[in-house]
Design an enzyme around this catalytic site. Structure first.
Site, PDB file in Angstrom:
ATOM      1  N   PRO A 109      48.590  40.232  28.950  1.00  0.00           N
ATOM      2  CG  PRO A 109      50.415  40.845  30.265  1.00  0.00           C
ATOM      3  CD  PRO A 109      49.524  41.329  29.154  1.00  0.00           C
ATOM      4  CG  HIS A 110      45.156  36.398  30.400  1.00  0.00           C
ATOM      5  ND1 HIS A 110      45.438  36.952  29.154  1.00  0.00           N
ATOM      6  CD2 HIS A 110      44.665  35.165  30.160  1.00  0.00           C
ATOM      7  CE1 HIS A 110      45.112  36.081  28.217  1.00  0.00           C
ATOM      8  NE2 HIS A 110      44.650  34.988  28.804  1.00  0.00           N
ATOM      9  CB  ALA A 111      47.761  33.527  35.085  1.00  0.00           C
TER      10      ALA A 111
END
Length: 142
Positions: free
Chosen positions: A63-65
């Site tokens: 997960p990342h943004a």
């Protein structure tokens, strides 16, 4: 090269769903000063809007943004779940390892993705991460 501290690793974490797993991995980034709280919300939002694109291999999610969601420094957290959970991926579920990425720009994001992918492609190293009884075992590996 990946920089990692004990504060960025959690082992045998109980979660009820993918969102909780993402939030726990993201909170480690916040607690270590790598990201703002809103970065965690950005990771969850991305997962909810785009789906399980963050599942990069069987049993593994990254997960990342986007950096503008509050990335302060580049880094990664590692959360090993006590029980694998579904993220909604048709072929790579369930997930047992969640590695949250925090990149301050697209270059650092890609560099971390490549470094993590290289690390986890090594079956011996992946086995160590999935079976380590202490955070130190993982730190020594990386």
């Amino acid at each position: 090269m990946l920089t990692l501290t004990e504060g960025l690793i959690e082992l045998n974490v109980e979660v009820v769903d993918a969102e909780e797993a993402i939030r726990i991995a993201g909170q480690l980034l916040v607690d270590e000063g790598l990201a703002e709280e809103r970065y965690v919300d950005g990771m969850v939002k991305g997962y909810k809007e785009v789906g399980p694109y963050i599942v990069v291999a069987p049993g593994i999610a990254f997960p990342h943004a986007r950096p503008e969601f509050g990335a302060k420094k580049k880094g990664v957290s590692i959360v090993r779940l006590s029980h694998p959970i579904p993220f909604g991926h048709p072929t790579s579920d369930p997930i047992s390892l969640v590695c949250a990425l925090c990149g301050t720009d697209s270059t650092s994001h890609i560099e971390m993705l490549q470094a993590l992918a290289e690390l986890l492609r090594d079956e011996e190293k992946l086995h160590t991460i999935l079976n380590a009884s202490t955070k130190k075992e993982i730190l020594d590996l990386i």
